[in-house]
Every structure is written in C-alpha cells, then in structure tokens.
Design a protein around this motif. Structure first.
Motif, short mmCIF file in Angstrom:
data_model
loop_
_atom_site.label_atom_id
_atom_site.label_comp_id
_atom_site.label_asym_id
_atom_site.label_seq_id
_atom_site.Cartn_x
_atom_site.Cartn_y
_atom_site.Cartn_z
N LEU A 41 53.34 44.69 54.68
CA LEU A 41 53.45 43.23 54.76
C LEU A 41 54.83 42.79 55.26
O LEU A 41 55.54 42.03 54.62
CB LEU A 41 53.14 42.60 53.40
CG LEU A 41 52.91 41.07 53.39
CD1 LEU A 41 51.94 40.64 54.45
CD2 LEU A 41 52.42 40.64 52.02
N ASP A 42 55.17 43.29 56.44
CA ASP A 42 56.44 42.93 57.08
C ASP A 42 56.24 41.63 57.84
O ASP A 42 55.74 41.61 58.97
CB ASP A 42 56.87 44.05 58.03
CG ASP A 42 58.24 43.81 58.65
OD1 ASP A 42 58.66 42.64 58.72
OD2 ASP A 42 58.87 44.80 59.08
N GLU A 43 56.61 40.51 57.21
CA GLU A 43 56.37 39.19 57.82
C GLU A 43 57.02 39.05 59.19
O GLU A 43 56.38 38.59 60.14
CB GLU A 43 56.91 38.09 56.90
CG GLU A 43 56.22 37.99 55.56
CD GLU A 43 56.94 37.01 54.67
OE1 GLU A 43 57.08 35.84 55.08
OE2 GLU A 43 57.38 37.41 53.58
N SER A 44 58.30 39.41 59.27
CA SER A 44 59.02 39.23 60.54
C SER A 44 58.43 40.12 61.63
O SER A 44 58.32 39.71 62.79
CB SER A 44 60.50 39.53 60.36
OG SER A 44 60.70 40.86 59.93
N GLY A 45 58.04 41.34 61.25
CA GLY A 45 57.43 42.24 62.24
C GLY A 45 56.10 41.69 62.75
O GLY A 45 55.83 41.72 63.96
N ILE A 46 55.26 41.19 61.84
CA ILE A 46 53.96 40.61 62.22
C ILE A 46 54.17 39.39 63.11
O ILE A 46 53.50 39.24 64.14
CB ILE A 46 53.14 40.24 60.97
CG1 ILE A 46 52.79 41.49 60.18
CG2 ILE A 46 51.87 39.48 61.36
CD1 ILE A 46 52.17 41.21 58.82
N ARG A 47 55.08 38.51 62.72
CA ARG A 47 55.33 37.31 63.50
C ARG A 47 55.82 37.64 64.91
O ARG A 47 55.39 37.03 65.90
CB ARG A 47 56.35 36.42 62.78
CG ARG A 47 56.59 35.08 63.48
CD ARG A 47 57.40 34.13 62.62
NE ARG A 47 58.70 34.67 62.27
CZ ARG A 47 59.04 35.10 61.06
NH1 ARG A 47 58.17 35.03 60.07
NH2 ARG A 47 60.25 35.57 60.81
N GLU A 48 56.69 38.64 65.02
CA GLU A 48 57.21 39.04 66.34
C GLU A 48 56.09 39.57 67.23
O GLU A 48 56.02 39.25 68.42
CB GLU A 48 58.30 40.09 66.16
CG GLU A 48 58.98 40.47 67.48
CD GLU A 48 60.12 41.46 67.28
OE1 GLU A 48 60.56 42.03 68.28
OE2 GLU A 48 60.55 41.67 66.12
N VAL A 49 55.20 40.36 66.65
CA VAL A 49 54.07 40.89 67.43
C VAL A 49 53.17 39.75 67.90
O VAL A 49 52.73 39.73 69.06
CB VAL A 49 53.26 41.89 66.58
CG1 VAL A 49 51.94 42.24 67.28
CG2 VAL A 49 54.07 43.16 66.33
N LEU A 50 52.90 38.80 67.03
CA LEU A 50 52.04 37.67 67.39
C LEU A 50 52.68 36.80 68.47
O LEU A 50 52.00 36.30 69.37
CB LEU A 50 51.72 36.82 66.16
CG LEU A 50 50.86 37.49 65.09
CD1 LEU A 50 50.62 36.53 63.93
CD2 LEU A 50 49.53 37.97 65.65
N GLN A 51 53.99 36.62 68.40
CA GLN A 51 54.69 35.83 69.42
C GLN A 51 54.59 36.50 70.79
O GLN A 51 54.36 35.83 71.80
CB GLN A 51 56.16 35.64 69.02
CG GLN A 51 56.34 34.66 67.87
CD GLN A 51 57.75 34.65 67.31
OE1 GLN A 51 58.51 35.62 67.46
NE2 GLN A 51 58.13 33.57 66.63
N LYS A 52 54.75 37.80 70.83
CA LYS A 52 54.61 38.54 72.09
C LYS A 52 53.17 38.45 72.60
O LYS A 52 52.93 38.34 73.81
CB LYS A 52 55.02 40.00 71.90
CG LYS A 52 56.51 40.20 71.68
CD LYS A 52 56.83 41.67 71.46
CE LYS A 52 58.33 41.87 71.24
NZ LYS A 52 58.66 43.30 70.97
N PHE A 53 52.23 38.48 71.68
CA PHE A 53 50.81 38.38 72.04
C PHE A 53 50.52 37.02 72.67
O PHE A 53 49.83 36.93 73.70
CB PHE A 53 49.98 38.58 70.78
CG PHE A 53 48.49 38.46 70.99
CD1 PHE A 53 47.84 39.28 71.89
CD2 PHE A 53 47.75 37.52 70.28
CE1 PHE A 53 46.46 39.18 72.07
CE2 PHE A 53 46.39 37.41 70.46
CZ PHE A 53 45.75 38.24 71.36
#
Length: 501
Positions: A301-313
């Motif tokens: 549950l790495d929030e910043s990692g998930i958010r960064e992936v979604l932003q790139k997506f």
C-alpha cells in the motif's frame, strides 16, 4: 404575435381597423388587407395568418363564402365577422359555420381589443402546445423512440439532408440566446434547437452547405464559435454526420453526442470535434502494462508509488486519446484491481461513496480530459489515504502481536511461514511490513531480543557458563553465539561479563 388579415370593401373601415389594431399593441400585425373575400383568398398561399376579420356583404366573394373556403384551406384559423345592425341575424347565423365571434359596426374599440387579447392568448397557447408537441416528437426521433405526441401530429421541419450538432455546457445553456445567435449565423439553414437536458442542446441544420467552402465543418465551426455569446463556462460541440430524413436523426444525434464527448481533447472555451475525426484508438495491452507497474506497490500500500504510476498512465492516455467509453472501461478495470489487491479498498469505497465510485458519472459530465484524469487520481488518492489509515491501525496491532510472539518465544526457532500464518498475513508482506514499521528485519529484531537477554544473564548469573547462556537465548552452538554476540555488542560474552561485573 397575432397575425391578422382583413377583408372589407369599405376602405375607410378597413384602413381604420388597420390603424387602431396596430397602434394598440406590437403583438398585433396586419399581414394583409383586401377589398373582398376573393382577393384575400388569392393572397392566402404562403401567408402565415392567425386571425381573419371579414365583412359579410362584399362584391366578388362575400364573407360567408370566404369562411366556407377557409374551412378547407385554413381550418384552424379563427374568423371574426363584421356586420351592421341590419345584418345582425345574418351574423349570428354565421357563428354556426365556425365563426368565433362578430363585431357590430361601427366597431367598439374596447370590444375589439378584448376580442384581440382573447384570440392572441389562445393563439399563443396553441403555438406553445404545437411547439411542445413538435419538440417532443423531434426529441423522440433523435433518441430513437417511437412516441406519438398528444394532439395533432406535427409536420417534420425538414425532409431533406440535415446535419446534427450537440452542444453540451459546463453551465446551464441559455436556450433563447443560443437560438437567436444560431439563427443569425445559419440563417435559413437553421431548423430546430431541441433541449435534451438543461446542459445539452441538439441542433438540426439543413445540409445545403454550398455557400460554405468546407461544407458541414465550415458552418459547424462558425456555429460553435457563435455559441459563446450569452453562454457561461466551457462549451463542447460535437458535429455528427449528414443524414437524410427523420428516420436517420437518431444515428446523427448519437454520433454528434459521441463527438461532443471526444471534444474533451480540444483547447479554449469552445471545444469542437467532428465524428469523422475520432480515430480507432487501440488500448490493447494498456491495462496489462498498468497492472504490472502497480503490482509492486499494491501489497505494501505505497500511496505515492501508486499515485505516480496512475499519473504516468493518465499521460499515456492523453497521447492515445481514447473515447470516454474506453476510459470508463480502463478505470473500472483499475478499480477492480485495487479492490482485489487492497482488502481495505472495498470498505473505504463503501464509507466514502456508498459502495460505488460512480466513474461513469464523472466521465460523462466532465468537459475536458484533464478534468477526468485529475479527478480520478484525486478520488483514488483519497481512497488510498483511507485505506492507509485503516491499515495503520490494524498493522500497529499486528506488529505489536508479532513483537510479543518473538519476545515470548525467543528461545526457540520461529520460522517466517508459521509466524505469518499466526497473524493472517503472507510471509512476504509480513517481512516488508515489519521492516517498514520498525526499521528492522524480523531476524534483526529477534537477534536484538536474544542478545539483550544474554546480556542480562551474563550480568546477573555468574554461575552460568557462557555456552549455557547461549543455549538459554536460542543459540545452542557456542561458536555461533560468541560470533553473533561480538558482532552485535562489540565484545565476546566473556569480555562483556568481565566489564559489567
């Protein structure tokens, strides 16, 4: 507006009526004035008339004969008889032939004005009802519904080729201002503006575009730019294909609506797109790629990692420019993945959104792609924060439980598999969680407990041999105990005992 035609062979009376009627109100317009019934009848084709005032006794064609002819040609137009006292019974008889009222000569102004007000009100009501019936009928055609309107079946506004435009507004659309502006730009080509919702209008435009160099696109662009007048906020204009006849309007509307949503990739206050401009965007493999990128961050549950992936997506999607239906499918797949891999996600969605993210509503109502991407990531981030809070509370309890198990069982070997099973976590997740919460690995934490216990025994129990202390803290091999103790404390067990005694 009450449009009136007059027939009377007495010029003085006829001109007098014209003058006092037009002076009384701007809502009254004399559209024709004639010396007898025949002249009026001949002038009738092409005339829009709401009321006819006719004398009874006239040369060539008298009033009753005129009324009889009008019943065939203009059956819905009300007629008013002008008569003298000598013709009173004659006028009353005429009422049986559909005459709505009669006026005695000389005309009493107050009676005339009262009659005009009544007929004007009735005419406006009929017009309103007629427009409403036609609007309902056209809307049904646009939406592909076979709904028979109440009352008389309206005439289609156009049987030839027509183009359909859909205008969606960020703010409610000012229908009156829009109609007036479009009529100015399109002229005779403008057929109808049909409100679909408070934020959406459908325009039908006659597809005779010979005076426009680039055909439909040229006129549609001018219409789109003109739409800003009197309107607030962002507007999205979708231009559908040219179709022939009302039976194809639903197809034109569907494609224009699709184009209006695809206009989200445009810039400026007025966004436009033609259905022909929509590419066959392929999103094959995009979700699989996203899933692969997200997986390392989901379990911990790495929030910043998930958010960064979604932003790139989202940035990749901006380049691919998919339609909204494709976006919805991808977003729903992503939410399903988060629900599967983050146990708390379902609970948090239930708390925040009543069980559903309502992605369809977000995507449908957004005017620009940036809005969709930003709002989607914001929503996911808020949910992840809620998941993190729930998990932190649980993890604090779990880590406390693990520490207790290790502290109580430090004398025996505790394997990761059984420890993870005892706290209902996977071994891999437990290792990562413990490291994240304590800054130590499970092995390092266990060594710390054992060495601390060994130090206490060395200080307090001089009668115990060092190898016996090693056995008591879980290190039956004396050489290994000496090695791990010195590495951790900096002294051998014997050296440590000599120092602390």
């Amino acid at each position: 507006m009450l449009r009136i035609m007059i027939a009377d062979d007495e010029e003085r009376i006829r001109l007098g009526l014209e003058k006092i009627i037009q002076k009384e109100s701007e809502d009254y317009e004399i559209v024709g004035s004639y010396a007898n019934g025949l002249e009026l009848l001949n002038a009738l084709p092409g005339k829009e008339v709401d009321m006819i005032i006719t004398d009874i006794q006239m040369p060539a064609m008298d009033g009753l004969e005129l009324i009889d002819k009008l019943r065939e040609r203009k059956p819905g137009v009300p007629c008013v008889i002008l008569s003298g006292y000598s013709e009173f019974e004659y006028a009353r008889k005429a009422l049986k032939f559909g005459v709505v009222d009669y006026l005695l000569k000389p005309v009493n102004k107050q009676e005339l004005f009262a009659l005009l007000r009544r007929l004007h009100g009735e005419t406006e009501r009929r017009r309103f009802e007629g427009r409403a019936r036609q609007t309902d009928w056209i809307r049904a055609k646009l939406e592909g519904r076979e709904v028979e309107p109440a009352g008389e079946m309206p005439e289609p506004p156009w049987e030839g080729e027509a183009a359909c435009l859909v205008i969606r507004g960020e703010e409610p659309i000012e229908e009156g201002a829009l109609r007036a502006r479009i009529a100015e730009v399109a002229g005779a080509a403008f057929l109808e503006a049909i409100p679909i919702t408070g934020h959406m209008m459908c325009l039908l435009v006659a597809a005779d575009f010979r005076s426009y160099p680039q055909g439909t696109a040229d006129l549609a662009t001018r219409l789109a730019l003109s739409c800003t007048t009197g309107q607030k906020g962002c507007l999205s204009v979708g231009i559908g294909p040219v179709v022939r006849g009302p039976h194809q309007w639903s197809e034109a509307f569907r494609e224009a609506l699709r184009a209006s949503h695809y206009a989200m990739y445009g810039t400026g206050r007025v966004l436009t797109a033609m259905v022909e401009e929509i590419p066959a965007a392929s999103l094959h493999g995009q979700f699989a790629k996203l899933e692969k990128e997200l997986k390392p961050f989901l379990e911990i549950l790495d929030e910043s990692g998930i958010r960064e992936v979604l932003q790139k997506f989202v940035l990749r999607l901006a380049e691919l420019r998919p339609e909204k239906r494709q976006l919805l499918e991808l977003f729903e797949q992503t939410v399903f993945l988060l629900r599967q891999d983050i146990p708390e996600f379902v609970e948090v969605i239930e708390d925040h959104y009543g069980g559903s993210l309502k992605m369809e509503s977000l995507i449908e109502n957004a005017m620009r792609f940036e809005q969709i991407g930003t709002q989607w990531i914001r929503s996911i981030t808020e949910l992840l924060r809620g998941c993190r809070e729930r998990r932190s509370s649980r993890e604090n309890r779990v880590i406390g439980q693990v520490k207790k198990i290790l502290a109580e069982g430090f004398q025996r070997d505790i394997d990761l598999q059984s420890l993870a099973a005892e706290v209902y976590l996977t071994p891999n997740y437990l290792s990562k969680l413990f490291k994240a919460e304590t800054g130590q690995t499970l092995t390092e934490f266990m060594i710390g407990i054992r060495i601390q216990k060994a130090k206490e025994l060395l200080k307090e129990h001089a009668e115990l041999k060092t190898y016996e202390i090693g056995e008591r803290v879980g290190y039956p091999d004396p050489a290994y105990f000496n090695k791990i103790f010195k590495k951790t404390v900096g002294f051998t067990p014997k050296e440590y005992r000599d120092i602390v005694r």
